[in-house]
Design a protein around this motif. Sequence first.
Motif, PDB file in Angstrom:
ATOM      1  N   GLY A 183       0.788  -1.225   0.000  1.00 24.97           N
ATOM      2  CA  GLY A 183       0.000   0.000   0.000  1.00 24.97           C
ATOM      3  C   GLY A 183       0.819   1.273   0.000  1.00 24.97           C
ATOM      4  O   GLY A 183       0.335   2.325   0.436  1.00 24.97           O
ATOM      5  N   TYR A 184       2.056   1.209  -0.494  1.00 24.95           N
ATOM      6  CA  TYR A 184       2.929   2.376  -0.484  1.00 24.95           C
ATOM      7  C   TYR A 184       3.094   2.961  -1.883  1.00 24.95           C
ATOM      8  O   TYR A 184       3.153   2.235  -2.875  1.00 24.95           O
ATOM      9  N   VAL A 185       3.198   4.282  -1.938  1.00 20.86           N
ATOM     10  CA  VAL A 185       3.449   4.997  -3.183  1.00 20.86           C
ATOM     11  C   VAL A 185       4.632   5.930  -2.961  1.00 20.86           C
ATOM     12  O   VAL A 185       4.597   6.781  -2.058  1.00 20.86           O
ATOM     13  N   ARG A 186       5.671   5.771  -3.739  1.00 25.97           N
ATOM     14  CA  ARG A 186       6.832   6.663  -3.674  1.00 25.97           C
ATOM     15  C   ARG A 186       6.697   7.721  -4.753  1.00 25.97           C
ATOM     16  O   ARG A 186       6.441   7.411  -5.919  1.00 25.97           O
ATOM     17  N   MET A 187       6.896   8.975  -4.372  1.00 24.61           N
ATOM     18  CA  MET A 187       6.802  10.098  -5.296  1.00 24.61           C
ATOM     19  C   MET A 187       8.196  10.632  -5.608  1.00 24.61           C
ATOM     20  O   MET A 187       8.975  10.929  -4.688  1.00 24.61           O
ATOM     21  N   PHE A 188       8.489  10.778  -6.908  1.00 26.54           N
ATOM     22  CA  PHE A 188       9.816  11.207  -7.342  1.00 26.54           C
ATOM     23  C   PHE A 188       9.726  12.477  -8.183  1.00 26.54           C
ATOM     24  O   PHE A 188       8.809  12.618  -9.012  1.00 26.54           O
TER      25      PHE A 188
END
Length: 333
Positions: A183-188
């Motif tokens: 359930g994780y989203v990494r934003m770059f």
Amino acid sequence: MPGGQLEREEKISVELTEEVLQCMDVGLIFRDYNCKISSLDFHRTANYLVTASDDESIRLYDVGNATMLKTINSKKYGVDLVCFTPHPTTVIYSSKNGWDESLRLLSLHDNKYLRYFKGHHDRVVSLSLCSRKEWFISGSLDRTVLLWDQRTEKCQGLLRVQGRPAVAYDDQGLVFAIAFEGGYVRMFDARRYEKGPFDIFSVGGDKSETHVVKFSNDGRLMLLTTVDGYIHVLDSFNGTLLSSFKVAPVTGGGTLEASFSPDGMFVISGSGNGSVHAWSVRTGKEVASWTSIESDPPVIKWASGALMFATGSTELSFWTPDLSKLSSMLGTK
């Protein structure tokens, strides 16, 4: 569902509302597929749609004239995911043969490969092109996300991830997201991705495998789908979970797909039992649903700036408002 002629919605001024969504129906069906459609994409500016299917073919359609323009076979490499480049007859697609995981830049005009992109060592399960530049990103079961420039064969960057990754650029090409199991989203920041994520979001209790992540056209929202049948909508600036929708979970290796409407006010999604659903982002409620004789989740995408979406299963369907049904509905209120 009945077939028919595709309505030319660009000539009709109809605002997308719950009532309009409830009157969406199949305007045209192409039933000449021998296998399941694995991917489809609308071009952002041209009136074209492209599909990839398990019969190892890529097909190009003129949406305005409701005709298939050509079929290109990829028997040697297979085909799984397909996306338009800014050029309306050039696509990037992934292989599906188990031995060559290269991505390919293909000219549909003359059926010529323009470039090969080699770097992945397992199936590519997510592909996103930057609409403003020549960049694109790919996520693979080899637990890597690779960053590419269409003009060169070598990848421009590599990010290691946990499990199956889902990737997406925002519309401006300034930010990209990588979602993965847990359930994780990494934003770059696309310009400084090597510094790592500038933020990490969590959807909370849903820890199942991620399938798709997408931004709304204005970049303010993102959606995330998972194998357990959830479609989560988040604020893309702060990660706040705005709503979660539940459909039948996915089994047998299918992919749960969903798509924002052009105005970002609604989400359409497939389901693990083959049905199609429409949801209101503002209220978090389901506003329409359509059953299907199919048992696998369809691929699904809304056309850019149009009152139309397409679904793909063992047939390709174009959905537009049934104006007679809409007139009848509005006339009773």
